[in-house]
Write an enzyme that holds these catalytic residues in place. Structure first.
Site, mmCIF file in Angstrom:
data_model
loop_
_atom_site.group_PDB
_atom_site.id
_atom_site.type_symbol
_atom_site.label_atom_id
_atom_site.label_comp_id
_atom_site.label_asym_id
_atom_site.label_seq_id
_atom_site.Cartn_x
_atom_site.Cartn_y
_atom_site.Cartn_z
ATOM 1 N N ASP A 49 0.849 -1.172 0.000
ATOM 2 C CA ASP A 49 0.000 0.000 0.000
ATOM 3 C C ASP A 49 0.894 1.233 0.000
ATOM 4 O OD1 ASP A 49 -1.757 2.036 0.478
ATOM 5 O OD2 ASP A 49 -2.713 1.115 2.212
ATOM 6 N N ARG A 101 5.122 2.038 10.173
ATOM 7 C CA ARG A 101 5.093 3.236 9.334
ATOM 8 C C ARG A 101 6.114 4.227 9.872
ATOM 9 N NH1 ARG A 101 -1.487 3.782 8.233
ATOM 10 N NH2 ARG A 101 -1.690 1.742 7.229
ATOM 11 N N GLN A 116 -4.338 -3.285 12.669
ATOM 12 C CA GLN A 116 -5.714 -3.116 12.242
ATOM 13 C C GLN A 116 -6.275 -4.415 11.689
ATOM 14 O OE1 GLN A 116 -5.199 0.078 9.337
ATOM 15 N NE2 GLN A 116 -5.322 -1.331 7.646
ATOM 16 N N ASP A 227 -14.196 7.514 5.000
ATOM 17 C CA ASP A 227 -13.673 7.262 6.340
ATOM 18 C C ASP A 227 -14.817 7.235 7.349
ATOM 19 O OD1 ASP A 227 -11.109 7.341 5.301
ATOM 20 O OD2 ASP A 227 -10.729 9.415 5.928
ATOM 21 N N GLU A 240 -10.766 9.127 13.609
ATOM 22 C CA GLU A 240 -10.919 8.180 12.497
ATOM 23 C C GLU A 240 -10.596 6.764 12.961
ATOM 24 O OE1 GLU A 240 -8.563 6.865 8.515
ATOM 25 O OE2 GLU A 240 -8.598 9.017 8.928
ATOM 26 N N SER A 243 -10.693 3.499 7.296
ATOM 27 C CA SER A 243 -10.662 3.994 5.919
ATOM 28 C C SER A 243 -11.039 2.814 5.037
ATOM 29 C CB SER A 243 -9.267 4.515 5.567
ATOM 30 O OG SER A 243 -9.210 4.913 4.208
#
Length: 326
Positions: A49, A101, A116, A227, A240, A243
């Site tokens: 991604d 990340r 997630q 979202d 949030e 997504s």
């Protein structure tokens, strides 16, 4: 002074309860099967991604000389897996996705460690519609509501935060409503008003000439994505937790690669397979595990529900605010 409503032991039990309960409800609502997923993929596969297109993946080389990347998410891998595993229409998968990340700006809601639930299911081409997208959002929201109900029975000291229904709005409608606010400020206002909101059409250019938020051009269809945001009363802001979107078909992929000047990605194996019709039409997304636990357990910092790495200044700030990092 901030005071957690749960002890460290209660927090750990609460995390497990939320994760066990929610993933069961999600699988039931969307007809999903849990599968194993990769932590890393070949760097030349096109499967990783690209997120907003600027984040650098963590990579390393094998003894064979091949370069491998730690996944940012599994948005593309899932679509390939649905085909390879032989899933049928209206069937799907979910998995625990763990990522690093490295370019994340650290804060009380952002960590370099990402956990997630990544999910994906096959749909018919004629179901690539806003109506179907919104219907799936409502199914996910039902799983959230049921999770909260279950959790409150175990921990009555926590409060009910979710409204009965989720509100839908496009990014352009939101800009029209609050033209003088930044995108994040708009999210705060709309979430404070309704409690739970799905903002759709993320990534496309708005009438102002700006985008509500960046999205990679090669997984979500920017006309059919969005979202899920919840109003977080502890942080007093929009929060949030997911997504998601209906994935690109050939037409949407070509258009979005063209407007982002990334047509070179068509040379990658994943993109060639998509262009040549080798993948099913799908819808999918990611739902933050630590984000969800942080919200339901009423925590100030994501480090209270996951174990990550934090710089000294953040650690000191947390100590001063009575925040216990794991």
């Amino acid at each position: 002074m901030y005071e957690s409503k749960l002890s460290l032991i209660e927090t750990q039990k609460g995390i497990k309860k939320i994760k066990d309960f929610f993933q069961t409800e999600l699988a039931k609502e969307l007809n999903l099967l849990r599968v194993s997923a990769p932590l890393f993929v070949p760097s030349d596969s096109g499967l990783n991604d690209n997120l907003n297109g600027v984040e650098r993946p963590v990579s390393f080389d094998l003894l064979s000389g091949e370069t491998i990347q730690i996944v940012h998410s599994l948005a593309k891998w899932k679509r390939k897996a649905l085909k390879d595993y032989g899933f049928s229409i209206d069937e799907g998968l979910y998995t625990d996705m763990n990522a690093i990340r490295r370019d994340e700006t650290l804060s009380n809601i952002h960590s370099i460690y990402v956990d997630q639930w990544d999910w994906e299911k096959i749909i018919l081409e004629e179901n690539r519609t806003t109506q179907n997208l919104y219907s799936i959002v409502q199914q996910i929201y039902r799983a959230l509501v049921e999770t909260e109900k279950s959790l409150l029975k175990t921990y009555p000291q926590l409060t009910k935060k979710l409204p009965d229904e989720i509100t839908f709005i496009t990014s352009q409608e939101l800009e029209n409503l609050y033209p003088n606010l930044s995108p994040k400020e708009r999210e705060d206002e709309i979430c404070k008003k309704y409690g739970a909101v799905f903002i759709s059409q993320i990534g496309k250019v708005l009438n102002s000439g700006k985008v509500h938020d960046l999205r990679a051009p090669d997984y979500d269809d920017w006309e059919l994505n969005g979202d899920i945001l919840l109003y977080n009363p502890i942080l007093k802001r929009a929060f949030e937790i997911s997504s998601m979107g209906i994935r690109v078909d050939k037409q949407a992929l070509l258009h979005q690669l063209e407007v982002t000047d990334t047509m070179d990605r068509l040379n990658l194996p994943y993109h060639q397979d998509l262009i040549n019709g080798r993948y099913p039409f799908t819808v999918g997304g990611g739902i933050g595990q630590s984000r969800l636990c942080m919200f339901f357990l009423e925590k100030m910092h994501i480090g209270e529900v996951q174990s990550s790495i934090w710089p000294v200044d953040i650690i000191e700030q947390c100590k001063q605010q009575n925040i216990h990092l794991l």
